[in-house]
Design a protein around this motif. Sequence first.
Motif, PDB file in Angstrom:
ATOM      1  N   TYR A 565       0.994  -1.344  -0.040  1.00 12.55           N
ATOM      2  CA  TYR A 565       0.001   0.102   0.012  1.00 12.55           C
ATOM      3  C   TYR A 565       0.978   1.435  -0.232  1.00 12.55           C
ATOM      4  O   TYR A 565       1.559   1.519   0.539  1.00 12.55           O
ATOM      5  N   GLN A 566       0.534   2.160  -0.980  1.00 14.04           N
ATOM      6  CA  GLN A 566       1.330   3.198  -0.554  1.00 14.04           C
ATOM      7  C   GLN A 566       0.213   4.741  -0.324  1.00 14.04           C
ATOM      8  O   GLN A 566      -0.849   4.655  -0.967  1.00 14.04           O
ATOM      9  N   PRO A 567       0.588   5.013   1.239  1.00 11.72           N
ATOM     10  CA  PRO A 567      -0.441   6.402   1.136  1.00 11.72           C
ATOM     11  C   PRO A 567      -0.845   7.400  -0.693  1.00 11.72           C
ATOM     12  O   PRO A 567      -0.464   7.980  -0.393  1.00 11.72           O
ATOM     13  N   ARG A 569      -2.138  11.600   0.589  1.00  9.30           N
ATOM     14  CA  ARG A 569      -2.320  12.439   1.757  1.00  9.30           C
ATOM     15  C   ARG A 569      -3.260  13.710   0.682  1.00  9.30           C
ATOM     16  O   ARG A 569      -2.666  13.731  -0.437  1.00  9.30           O
ATOM     17  N   VAL A 576      -3.231  11.831   5.504  1.00  4.14           N
ATOM     18  CA  VAL A 576      -3.780  10.534   4.267  1.00  4.14           C
ATOM     19  C   VAL A 576      -5.405  10.292   4.774  1.00  4.14           C
ATOM     20  O   VAL A 576      -5.885  10.337   5.388  1.00  4.14           O
ATOM     21  N   PHE A 579      -5.320   5.046   0.154  1.00  3.20           N
ATOM     22  CA  PHE A 579      -3.891   4.027  -0.171  1.00  3.20           C
ATOM     23  C   PHE A 579      -4.006   3.263  -1.138  1.00  3.20           C
ATOM     24  O   PHE A 579      -5.501   2.459  -1.423  1.00  3.20           O
ATOM     25  N   GLN A 774       0.088  12.013  -3.785  1.00  2.00           N
ATOM     26  CA  GLN A 774       1.068  10.383  -3.507  1.00  2.00           C
ATOM     27  C   GLN A 774       2.700  10.571  -4.279  1.00  2.00           C
ATOM     28  O   GLN A 774       2.888  11.066  -5.512  1.00  2.00           O
ATOM     29  N   VAL A 787       0.768  -0.062   7.505  1.00  2.21           N
ATOM     30  CA  VAL A 787      -0.031   1.040   7.577  1.00  2.21           C
ATOM     31  C   VAL A 787      -0.568   1.238   8.435  1.00  2.21           C
ATOM     32  O   VAL A 787      -0.388   3.150   8.513  1.00  2.21           O
ATOM     33  N   MET A 790       1.721   4.163   8.649  1.00  2.00           N
ATOM     34  CA  MET A 790       1.734   5.673   7.796  1.00  2.00           C
ATOM     35  C   MET A 790       0.480   6.424   8.332  1.00  2.00           C
ATOM     36  O   MET A 790       0.594   7.233   7.915  1.00  2.00           O
ATOM     37  N   LEU A 791      -0.206   6.211   9.041  1.00  3.70           N
ATOM     38  CA  LEU A 791      -1.482   6.327   8.910  1.00  3.70           C
ATOM     39  C   LEU A 791      -1.156   7.376  10.136  1.00  3.70           C
ATOM     40  O   LEU A 791      -1.837   8.251  10.130  1.00  3.70           O
ATOM     41  N   ARG A 795       4.068  12.922   7.461  1.00  2.93           N
ATOM     42  CA  ARG A 795       5.175  12.025   6.350  1.00  2.93           C
ATOM     43  C   ARG A 795       6.461  12.967   6.802  1.00  2.93           C
ATOM     44  O   ARG A 795       7.063  13.552   6.704  1.00  2.93           O
TER      45      ARG A 795
END
Length: 800
Positions: A565-567, A569, A576, A579, A774, A787, A790-791, A795
Motif C-alpha cells: 500500500y502507498q498512501p 495524502r 492520509v 491507500f 502520492q 499501514v 503510515m496513518l 510524512r
Amino acid sequence: MYRVLTCLTTEHDWRLVVLAGTICWLASAVAISLFHRARASSGRTRAVWIGLDAAVGGCGIWATHFVAMLAYDPGANAGYSISITSLSLVFAITIVAIGLCIALSSARQSVIALGGAVIGGGVAAMHYTGMAALELPAFIVWSPGIVAASIVFGSLFAAMALLVAVRRDNPVHTVAATGLLTVAIVSHHFTAMGAVTLVPDPTLGSDGLSISPTALSFLTAVAAFALLGLSLLASMIDRRAKSELHQQKVLLDTALDNMSQGLSMFDADGRILLYNDRYAEMMGRTGIDLQGRLLLDVLRQQKALGRWDGDPDQFVASVIAEARAGNSVTRTVSRNGRSIRVVDQPMKGGGWVATFEDITEWQAVQEQISHMARHDALTNLPNRTLFREQLEKALRLVRRSDQLAVLCLDLDHFKDINDSLGHPVGDALLREVARRLGECVTEHDTVARLGGDEFAIVQFCSDCEPSAVAMLASHVVEKVSAPYEIAGHQLVIGVSIGISLAPEDGKNPDELLKKADLALYRAKEDGRGTYRFFETGMDARAQARRLLELDLRAALQRGEFEVYYQPIRDVAKDVVVAFEALVRWNHSLRGMISPVNFIPLAEETGLIVPLGDWVLRQACMDAAGWSQDVGVAVNLSPVQFKNLNLVASVKDALSASGLPAHRLELEITESVLLQNTEATLSVLHELRGFGVKISLDDFGTGYSSLSYLRSFPFDKIKIDRSFVSELATREDSMAIVRAVTGLGKSLGIVTTAEGVETDAQFDLLRQEGCTQAQGYLFSRPRPAADVENMLIQPRQRLIA
C-alpha cells in the motif's frame, strides 16, 4: 412379254387373279412386319420370329400360286399330284426361312440383298414344283427365256423388298417393302405361266394319287384360311409387341429427353445406335444426322468444320480399344466454354454407352471451396494453410545462392481501433493493410494473413544481398505506418516485424515461423513499429518467459502474491486519506519479482483476471480492519473489463469484507474506455450505483481524455507522473497541471498528482490547488502490516 400378257388376259379368270393378288398382299404385309420383329430381336426370340415369318411367307406364296392356278384354264380336265403339291409347300417355307436367316445375319446391304434373292428363288422353286404337280392330257413345253425372266423378277423384287424394309421401320417403308414383295411373287408367277405351252397327248392322264381342282379349291381355301389365321395371330402378336415396344420407346424417349446428362450408345464398330438431344447440344452436334452413323465420320465432319481438335482416327481407335478391353474411361472435355465430363462404360458383346455431364458450375463451386479453404475471406490473401504450402515449396526450390526470409507481422494498436470504432472499420483497415503489403513485394514473394491482425511474408530473393530483407522490412514499416482514411476516420497504426532466414535459422516451415515469432516478440519489447532479425539468445528469453508464465499460474495457489500500500495524502490538510493497493510477487526461489515483469504477462495470458480478483478481495479485507475510515484504491486492468463477472466480483469482495462501498475506489485507464464505450460506461454506472468511486488514471496522456470526462462523471482524475516530475523545470508541464486542477475544481472532481518526490513539487501542487498527492516524498509502497504506522506518523521528507 406379249405371250405373258396374252396368257394373263385370255387364259385366266380375273376374279381369281384378284383374289390371288389379295392373298399375296396380305401374306407379304405380314411377312415384312414379322421381318421387322425378327430384326429387332436376338437369340431364341429371333428364331421364333423367323419360323413364324417363314410359315406365313411360304403359305402365302403357295396359296397365291394355287389360287392363281385355279384361275388358269388349260382347256382340258386337270388334276394335281398330292405328293408334289405338298413338296412345293415344304420348299416354299424352307427356302423362305433360309433367305430370312441370311438377310438377318448381317447389317451389310449385300448380305440383305442376297437373303431377298434367296426368298425370290424360293418363290421360283415353289412355283415350278407346283407346276410339276399338274396332271392333264398334254405335254408342257417351257420357254427358257421367259422362265429365266420369271426367276430374275422374283429374286430382284424380293431383294429390293428387304433392302427397303431394313432402311427404317415406319409405315412408308413397310408399305413399299410389302408392295415389292407382292410384285416379286405375282410377277414371277404370271411371267412363269406365260412360259407355258400345252401340247395335247391323250395318252397322258392321272396316276390315281392326284387331286381334282375342286378338292384343290377346298385345300387352297383351307390354306388361305390358315394363312389368314396365322396372319391374324401374327398381327395380334405384332400389335402387342409393337404396343409394348412403343410404350418402352415412349418411356425411353421421355427419360432420354428429360435427362440433364447427354447420352449416346455405340456398337462395337463405333456406330451411333441411340442418343438424346442433350448429347447433340452439349457436344455441338445439333443439325447433324447422327443416327446410324459412325462416330469416326461425325468427328471427321466436325473437324472439317473446325469444331473438333485432334485426330479423329486416333481418338475413335482409342475409345473402341478401351471398350473392347472392358475398361470404363472418364475424361473431361471443353466445348463452347463449358467443361463436360464424359464417362465411357463398355457394354457386353461390344460397344459402349457414353454419358456427358456439364460440370462447369460444379467445377466453379469446387474451385471456390478450394479457394476459400486456402485463402482469407476478408483480404483474399493466402491463409495459414496455403502460406505453409508455399513456404514448403519455396524451401524445396531454394539453392545455395538464394535467400529466403520469413517475416511475421503484427499490427500495433489495431485492437484499440477495432474496439473503439467497430469491426466494420477494423475490417476495412485490414483490407487496406493487405493492399499496401501487396504493393511492397514482388511477384516472387508471398503475402498471407495468418489471422486477426497477424500477417506474414515469404521473400524469395535469387543471388541478392542479405540487406534486401532489411530493405523490405523497412519499406513495410514505412508503408503500413502511413495514415489511413477509413469511413471518415483518419487512423494511424504501426507494425512490428520478426524475421527469420533460411537456411541459417531453419530448414522447415515450423522452425522458421517459430523463430520469426520470437523475433516479432523482441520487436514489440523494443518499442513496436520496428523489425528485428532472429538471434540465438531470443530462444533462451522465450524459454524464460514460458517458465515465468508457468510460475505465474502456480503463484496464486502457492500464496506468493502480496498486497502493498502507498498512501495518498490530502494536500491542504497534509493527512492520509487513502491507500493505493499494489500487488507484489514474492517468488519462493527468485525472490521479489517486479510488477513490470509479470503484470504484462498476466494481461497477455488472461491470468490478470483471477489475480485482479484476489487483489480486490484482499484489499477490501485489509481496509476493513484499518483503524481509520480511509479509502482504498484498486487498479482494474482492461482485460478485467472483458469479464462479465466484474460487477459481481466487486460486490462479493465488499460483502465478504464488510467494507462500505464508498471507501472503495476503482482506478481505470483510458484503454478501458477504448474497448467498447457503451458497454464499459454501463458497467461503470452500475458500479457507481452502489457507491463505489471511479478514478481515471494517467490523465493527460491520451488523445481524448476530455471527451471521457464528458461521457462519464469520474470521482477523481489522477495527473500522470510524467507531468509532475518536470513540474519545477518545465513551463508546459506546469501549464498542464494548472489546467487539470482548474478543470477538476470546475467539475467538482478530485485531482490526485502521482509521483511526487520533492518538497518543491508538493509546494507547487498546493499552490495550484491540487486536491491529493502520492509518491516517494511520503512513502514507498509498503506491506499491509505497515499501514497503521503510515496513518499515524507525519510524512517523511525523502528525496528519491
